[in-house]
Design a protein around this motif. Structure first.
Motif, PDB file in Angstrom:
ATOM      1  N   HIS A  75      28.234   9.359 -48.216  1.00  0.00           N
ATOM      2  CA  HIS A  75      27.542   8.877 -49.408  1.00  0.00           C
ATOM      3  C   HIS A  75      28.388   9.119 -50.664  1.00  0.00           C
ATOM      4  CE1 HIS A  75      23.988   8.072 -51.968  1.00  0.00           C
ATOM      5  NE2 HIS A  75      24.452   9.050 -52.725  1.00  0.00           N
ATOM      6  N   ALA A  76      28.990  10.298 -50.750  1.00  0.00           N
ATOM      7  CA  ALA A  76      29.821  10.613 -51.923  1.00  0.00           C
ATOM      8  C   ALA A  76      31.023   9.683 -52.023  1.00  0.00           C
ATOM      9  CB  ALA A  76      30.276  12.072 -51.852  1.00  0.00           C
ATOM     10  N   LEU A  77      31.638   9.381 -50.904  1.00  0.00           N
ATOM     11  CA  LEU A  77      32.780   8.467 -50.900  1.00  0.00           C
ATOM     12  C   LEU A  77      32.360   7.056 -51.322  1.00  0.00           C
ATOM     13  CD1 LEU A  77      34.407   9.608 -47.536  1.00  0.00           C
ATOM     14  CD2 LEU A  77      35.368   9.957 -49.811  1.00  0.00           C
ATOM     15  N   THR A  78      31.161   6.667 -50.915  1.00  0.00           N
ATOM     16  CA  THR A  78      30.659   5.324 -51.242  1.00  0.00           C
ATOM     17  C   THR A  78      30.293   5.211 -52.722  1.00  0.00           C
ATOM     18  OG1 THR A  78      29.822   5.033 -48.998  1.00  0.00           O
ATOM     19  CG2 THR A  78      28.891   3.605 -50.706  1.00  0.00           C
ATOM     20  N   THR A  79      29.611   6.236 -53.241  1.00  0.00           N
ATOM     21  CA  THR A  79      29.131   6.197 -54.622  1.00  0.00           C
ATOM     22  C   THR A  79      30.145   6.736 -55.622  1.00  0.00           C
ATOM     23  OG1 THR A  79      28.131   8.403 -54.429  1.00  0.00           O
ATOM     24  CG2 THR A  79      26.755   6.491 -53.827  1.00  0.00           C
ATOM     25  N   GLN A  80      31.148   7.484 -55.110  1.00  0.00           N
ATOM     26  CA  GLN A  80      32.125   8.169 -55.955  1.00  0.00           C
ATOM     27  C   GLN A  80      31.454   9.173 -56.902  1.00  0.00           C
ATOM     28  OE1 GLN A  80      35.851   7.848 -56.009  1.00  0.00           O
ATOM     29  NE2 GLN A  80      35.022   7.451 -53.962  1.00  0.00           N
ATOM     30  N   LYS A  81      30.352   9.762 -56.421  1.00  0.00           N
ATOM     31  CA  LYS A  81      29.678  10.829 -57.155  1.00  0.00           C
ATOM     32  C   LYS A  81      29.885  12.136 -56.408  1.00  0.00           C
ATOM     33  CE  LYS A  81      26.357  10.616 -59.748  1.00  0.00           C
ATOM     34  NZ  LYS A  81      25.045  10.648 -60.435  1.00  0.00           N
ATOM     35  N   ALA A  82      30.372  13.142 -57.103  1.00  0.00           N
ATOM     36  CA  ALA A  82      30.700  14.417 -56.470  1.00  0.00           C
ATOM     37  C   ALA A  82      29.435  15.216 -56.148  1.00  0.00           C
ATOM     38  CB  ALA A  82      31.608  15.233 -57.379  1.00  0.00           C
ATOM     39  N   VAL A  83      29.519  16.023 -55.101  1.00  0.00           N
ATOM     40  CA  VAL A  83      28.453  16.942 -54.745  1.00  0.00           C
ATOM     41  C   VAL A  83      29.052  18.312 -54.435  1.00  0.00           C
ATOM     42  CG1 VAL A  83      26.928  15.151 -53.821  1.00  0.00           C
ATOM     43  CG2 VAL A  83      28.513  16.310 -52.291  1.00  0.00           C
ATOM     44  N   ASN A  84      28.249  19.329 -54.660  1.00  0.00           N
ATOM     45  CA  ASN A  84      28.613  20.689 -54.263  1.00  0.00           C
ATOM     46  C   ASN A  84      27.640  21.093 -53.167  1.00  0.00           C
ATOM     47  OD1 ASN A  84      28.681  23.685 -54.266  1.00  0.00           O
ATOM     48  ND2 ASN A  84      30.126  23.372 -55.940  1.00  0.00           N
ATOM     49  N   TYR A  85      28.156  21.439 -51.998  1.00  0.00           N
ATOM     50  CA  TYR A  85      27.334  21.556 -50.785  1.00  0.00           C
ATOM     51  C   TYR A  85      27.412  22.961 -50.215  1.00  0.00           C
ATOM     52  CZ  TYR A  85      25.164  19.444 -46.584  1.00  0.00           C
ATOM     53  OH  TYR A  85      24.316  19.072 -45.564  1.00  0.00           O
ATOM     54  N   THR A  86      26.278  23.653 -50.198  1.00  0.00           N
ATOM     55  CA  THR A  86      26.168  24.974 -49.577  1.00  0.00           C
ATOM     56  C   THR A  86      25.237  24.861 -48.386  1.00  0.00           C
ATOM     57  OG1 THR A  86      26.449  26.067 -51.723  1.00  0.00           O
ATOM     58  CG2 THR A  86      25.506  27.377 -49.936  1.00  0.00           C
ATOM     59  N   THR A  87      25.662  25.398 -47.248  1.00  0.00           N
ATOM     60  CA  THR A  87      24.842  25.259 -46.046  1.00  0.00           C
ATOM     61  C   THR A  87      24.731  26.588 -45.314  1.00  0.00           C
ATOM     62  OG1 THR A  87      24.536  23.994 -43.989  1.00  0.00           O
ATOM     63  CG2 THR A  87      26.815  24.482 -44.642  1.00  0.00           C
ATOM     64  N   LEU A  88      23.570  26.825 -44.726  1.00  0.00           N
ATOM     65  CA  LEU A  88      23.261  28.079 -44.042  1.00  0.00           C
ATOM     66  C   LEU A  88      23.050  27.811 -42.558  1.00  0.00           C
ATOM     67  CD1 LEU A  88      22.320  31.166 -44.418  1.00  0.00           C
ATOM     68  CD2 LEU A  88      19.999  30.207 -44.425  1.00  0.00           C
ATOM     69  N   GLU A  89      23.635  28.653 -41.712  1.00  0.00           N
ATOM     70  CA  GLU A  89      23.465  28.503 -40.269  1.00  0.00           C
ATOM     71  C   GLU A  89      23.596  29.854 -39.579  1.00  0.00           C
ATOM     72  OE1 GLU A  89      22.557  27.463 -36.793  1.00  0.00           O
ATOM     73  OE2 GLU A  89      22.649  25.792 -38.218  1.00  0.00           O
ATOM     74  N   ALA A  90      22.623  30.194 -38.749  1.00  0.00           N
ATOM     75  CA  ALA A  90      22.648  31.468 -38.028  1.00  0.00           C
ATOM     76  C   ALA A  90      23.456  31.387 -36.739  1.00  0.00           C
ATOM     77  CB  ALA A  90      21.227  31.913 -37.712  1.00  0.00           C
ATOM     78  N   TYR A  91      23.499  30.189 -36.130  1.00  0.00           N
ATOM     79  CA  TYR A  91      24.137  30.050 -34.816  1.00  0.00           C
ATOM     80  C   TYR A  91      25.131  28.887 -34.825  1.00  0.00           C
ATOM     81  CZ  TYR A  91      20.127  32.951 -33.591  1.00  0.00           C
ATOM     82  OH  TYR A  91      19.191  33.956 -33.559  1.00  0.00           O
ATOM     83  N   PRO A  92      26.334  29.111 -35.369  1.00  0.00           N
ATOM     84  CA  PRO A  92      27.329  28.041 -35.407  1.00  0.00           C
ATOM     85  C   PRO A  92      27.672  27.535 -34.010  1.00  0.00           C
ATOM     86  CG  PRO A  92      27.990  29.876 -36.803  1.00  0.00           C
ATOM     87  CD  PRO A  92      26.813  30.348 -36.009  1.00  0.00           C
ATOM     88  N   LEU A  93      27.885  26.245 -33.910  1.00  0.00           N
ATOM     89  CA  LEU A  93      28.216  25.626 -32.633  1.00  0.00           C
ATOM     90  C   LEU A  93      29.696  25.792 -32.315  1.00  0.00           C
ATOM     91  CD1 LEU A  93      26.184  22.341 -33.140  1.00  0.00           C
ATOM     92  CD2 LEU A  93      25.633  24.165 -31.508  1.00  0.00           C
ATOM     93  N   PRO A  94      30.042  25.946 -31.044  1.00  0.00           N
ATOM     94  CA  PRO A  94      31.453  26.067 -30.664  1.00  0.00           C
ATOM     95  C   PRO A  94      32.164  24.715 -30.732  1.00  0.00           C
ATOM     96  CG  PRO A  94      30.059  26.088 -28.714  1.00  0.00           C
ATOM     97  CD  PRO A  94      29.134  26.102 -29.894  1.00  0.00           C
ATOM     98  N   PRO A  95      33.498  24.738 -30.850  1.00  0.00           N
ATOM     99  CA  PRO A  95      34.265  23.490 -30.980  1.00  0.00           C
ATOM    100  C   PRO A  95      34.079  22.518 -29.823  1.00  0.00           C
ATOM    101  CG  PRO A  95      35.615  25.365 -31.596  1.00  0.00           C
ATOM    102  CD  PRO A  95      34.351  25.927 -31.028  1.00  0.00           C
ATOM    103  N   ASP A  96      33.887  23.014 -28.610  1.00  0.00           N
ATOM    104  CA  ASP A  96      33.741  22.083 -27.485  1.00  0.00           C
ATOM    105  C   ASP A  96      32.483  21.230 -27.630  1.00  0.00           C
ATOM    106  OD1 ASP A  96      32.329  24.587 -26.909  1.00  0.00           O
ATOM    107  OD2 ASP A  96      31.845  23.688 -24.976  1.00  0.00           O
ATOM    108  N   ILE A  97      31.469  21.754 -28.323  1.00  0.00           N
ATOM    109  CA  ILE A  97      30.265  20.971 -28.597  1.00  0.00           C
ATOM    110  C   ILE A  97      30.485  20.019 -29.759  1.00  0.00           C
ATOM    111  CG2 ILE A  97      27.857  21.081 -29.353  1.00  0.00           C
ATOM    112  CD1 ILE A  97      28.147  21.938 -26.494  1.00  0.00           C
ATOM    113  N   THR A  98      30.961  20.531 -30.889  1.00  0.00           N
ATOM    114  CA  THR A  98      31.112  19.673 -32.072  1.00  0.00           C
ATOM    115  C   THR A  98      32.131  18.566 -31.837  1.00  0.00           C
ATOM    116  OG1 THR A  98      32.708  21.220 -33.057  1.00  0.00           O
ATOM    117  CG2 THR A  98      30.396  21.497 -33.649  1.00  0.00           C
ATOM    118  N   ASP A  99      33.165  18.842 -31.031  1.00  0.00           N
ATOM    119  CA  ASP A  99      34.170  17.811 -30.738  1.00  0.00           C
ATOM    120  C   ASP A  99      33.603  16.689 -29.870  1.00  0.00           C
ATOM    121  OD1 ASP A  99      36.045  19.210 -32.173  1.00  0.00           O
ATOM    122  OD2 ASP A  99      37.076  20.039 -30.422  1.00  0.00           O
TER     123      ASP A  99
END
Length: 229
Positions: A75-99
């Motif tokens: 969305h930011a690339l499309t609109t050229q409007k910047a965002v500041n993004y903070t995200t919280l996660e207790a159980y990060p996924l391993p690379p074999d899943i995200t890939d």
């Protein structure tokens, strides 16, 4: 990290199933469609319409697969409007899943694969630049242990597992953390439209709207912090 299994939802995009909770990360009716509708169309896009001269500061509760963050950089690339993004996660996924996740292919945008890989590969609890249009910080921890700066965010993506699966994320005390972190005029968007949840948001001084949900879901919620608060 609980066991997860890769599944394909009705719009062709992947999600994850957690046998321990008998719960999925997204709607069976379509992961991309759900996230786009709730967090972008009814969240960021509306906020930007109402605040055309500002750049959004976003707090996400539940980084999960990174789909909401990926749609946000798109969305930011499309609109050229910047965002500041903070995200919280207790159980990060391993690379074999995200890939293995097919969001970039589904979204058919050749710019996205490098961003998706980078957002998962970057260190936790350290701010980084995903792109000149999107500063990002991933916080590794639980909502009940987290602390957020007061009035620091314009938009909250509340994307925890359902209340009957992860009740500690939906207590009045947990929601109060999110509400205090919201700046006056900020909004919170989520797939959940349960009565107790809406009553708790109102008790915290937020103005609650029940909106049409994404495909397969009747309703969703957007809650706004009054500007005079």
């Amino acid at each position: 990290m609980p066991e997860v299994k890769l599944i394909t939802t009705e719009d062709g995009s992947h999600s994850l199933y957690v046998p321990e909770l008998n719960e999925t990360y997204h709607s069976f009716h379509g992961a991309v469609n759900e996230s786009q509708h709730i967090y972008l169309d009814k969240g960021l896009a509306i906020w930007e319409e109402q605040n055309p001269k500002k750049n959004a500061r976003i707090l996400e509760i539940g980084f999960g697969t990174g789909l909401n963050a990926l749609l946000t950089i798109k969305h930011a690339l499309t609109t050229q409007k910047a965002v500041n993004y903070t995200t919280l996660e207790a159980y990060p996924l391993p690379p074999d899943i995200t890939d293995s996740l097919n969001y970039c292919e589904q979204l058919a945008d050749e710019r996205l694969p490098s961003y998706f890989k980078k957002m998962h590969a970057e260190k936790w609890d350290v701010a980084f630049e995903l792109d000149p249009l999107m500063a990002m910080k991933k916080i590794h921890g639980k909502l009940e242990d987290a602390t957020f700066e007061k009035d620091a965010y314009d938009l909250v993506y509340f994307d925890a597992f359902a209340p009957n699966k992860q009740s500690e994320m939906w207590t009045l005390e947990a929601l109060e953390k999110a509400a205090k972190a919201m700046a006056p005029g900020a909004c919170l968007v989520t797939y959940c439209a349960r009565g107790q949840f809406k009553r708790d948001l109102k008790a915290l001084g937020l103005e609650v709207e029940t909106l049409d949900g994404p495909p397969g879901k009747k309703e969703m919620v957007r809650a706004v912090k009054p500007k005079q608060a």
